[in-house]
Design an enzyme around this catalytic site. Structure first.
Site, PDB file in Angstrom:
ATOM      1  N   GLY A 142       0.775  -1.082   0.025  1.00 43.01           N
ATOM      2  CA  GLY A 142       0.119  -0.137   0.078  1.00 43.01           C
ATOM      3  C   GLY A 142       0.941   1.249  -0.255  1.00 43.01           C
ATOM      4  N   GLU A 374      -4.333   7.693  -0.935  1.00 42.12           N
ATOM      5  CA  GLU A 374      -3.563   8.808  -1.549  1.00 42.12           C
ATOM      6  C   GLU A 374      -2.283   8.929  -0.852  1.00 42.12           C
ATOM      7  OE1 GLU A 374      -3.627  10.523  -5.073  1.00 42.12           O
ATOM      8  OE2 GLU A 374      -4.551   8.603  -4.941  1.00 42.12           O
TER       9      GLU A 374
END
Length: 392
Positions: A142, A374
């Site tokens: 991630g 993000e």
């Protein structure tokens, strides 16, 4: 110092141009008419806002970054951020679904060929109104983008992709994807490449939609690649440039995410002001009790500060200045302050704030992801530390 010299020292303007002001008003009216009335239902039933997307596309407030040469409006990053705040005010679940096309287009805009821009942006996303998704995140990669394990092995004039991506927004509805895969695993982050992959490619499948805490109107799913073929002409940029493209994408995308967080902050602030004016306790409107009034004052301060950082980050992109520290400031601060605003809004509403019939309950569920997607708030701080101490 003469007038010319003074003018040369002028920085970014805080007053919107007439055109920008009209853009904000148009987006605000669109949100009031098309987003806010359905936000609660779309959240409860996890409805994907496909019709809203196409209405927004016709109005020119999605796909905003497609250049005029390819049939788009050619908006600036700053103008997109203005619209993102308005959409975030209405519903950040719907705004995420509407905004992810721009995210998926960024690799093409940054490093794509003219032919790729004309076909994928102009024809597919623009003329045909197709959805596209951005595929970096994996189950074990991630925050660590360089740790992706999806492989793309060269075979003749094509690459064969194997692996999977997870938590991919709009994956179930996308017609094509910008996918990052390792073409040379031994080279670490220098061995990553970006590909354009068609949804109809044999071997590509989309998994079950995730059931989420918040932003439930946005689709989030897994993509699986089993010997998916991508021709060489679908490489974005050059082989091995993928990591650098992904990092540059963040500079462009984080102002928009921060702007949506600002929108949620403004919604929390306005709902709190309205409620605190009407609700009485001990014979006074509750805003007159300092414990409540100061919470709302802090919401206002933090919203204004978040928006200024967001505007600075977007302005920097439009000026061609790429300093990762500024988007990191904006994204981390806006995300953290939006989370605080949502928590405090629920507190202002008291027991009613915990109930679904009041809007702040949804804000609290929706907001948490801003500190995660993000780039987590922790990653933003890592970037800030790195940049502060670079070369010192």
């Amino acid at each position: 110092m003469n007038e010319v010299a003074l003018e040369s020292l002028a920085g970014p303007q805080f007053k919107l141009s007439e055109e920008q002001d009209m853009l904000v008003r148009m987006a605000r009216d669109f949100v009031a008419d098309n987003v806010i009335p359905v936000a609660a239902e779309f959240d409860e039933k996890a409805i994907f806002p496909e019709e809203i997307f196409h209405k927004a596309r016709e109005l020119g407030i999605v796909n905003m970054l497609i250049p005029e040469a390819y049939g788009g409006v050619g908006a600036s990053c700053f103008e997109e951020a203005l619209v993102s705040e308005e959409l975030g005010y209405g519903c950040t679940g719907i705004s995420t679904s509407l905004g992810v096309n721009s995210l998926a287009m960024l690799p093409i805009l940054i490093a794509g060929s003219d032919e790729q821009k004309a076909y994928w942006l102009g024809e597919r996303a623009g003329e045909q109104g197709q959805f596209c998704s951005y595929g970096v995140t994996e189950a074990n990669a991630g925050s660590n983008v360089a740790g992706i394990q999806t492989r793309a092995d060269k075979k003749g004039a094509a690459y064969i992709i194997n692996g999977s991506k997870t938590f991919i927004t709009n994956a179930s509805y996308a017609h094509f994807y910008t996918i990052f895969a390792k073409t040379d695993p031994a080279a670490g982050h220098r061995g990553m490449t970006c590909f354009l992959v068609d949804r109809d490619s044999p071997g590509l499948s989309v998994g079950k939609k995730f059931d989420k805490l918040g932003q439930r109107a946005s689709d989030t799913s897994e993509i699986v690649f089993e010997n998916v073929e991508a021709p060489e002409e679908n490489i974005v940029g050059e082989v091995g440039q993928g990591f650098y493209i992904a990092m540059k994408v963040f500079d462009f995308s984080r102002p928009g995410v921060a702007a949506a967080a600002c929108g949620l902050q403004r919604r929390a602030l306005e709902e709190s002001v309205k409620y605190a004016r009407e609700r009485e306790a001990f014979g006074l409107p509750i805003y007159q009790h300092q414990a409540v009034g100061h919470k709302i004052a802090d919401m206002a301060i933090n919203y204004e500060a978040s928006r200024l950082l967001t505007w600075q980050a977007a302005w920097q992109v439009d000026e061609g200045v790429f300093n990762p520290r500024i988007p990191a400031y904006a994204k981390a601060f806006a995300a953290d302050m939006a989370t605080k605003a949502a928590v405090d809004a629920v507190q202002v509403f008291g027991g009613y704030g915990y109930m679904k019939e009041y809007p702040v309950e949804k804000l609290l569920r929706d907001v948490k992801i801003f500190q995660i997607y993000e780039g987590t708030s922790e990653i933003q701080r890592n970037i800030i530390v790195r940049e502060l101490f670079r070369g010192r």
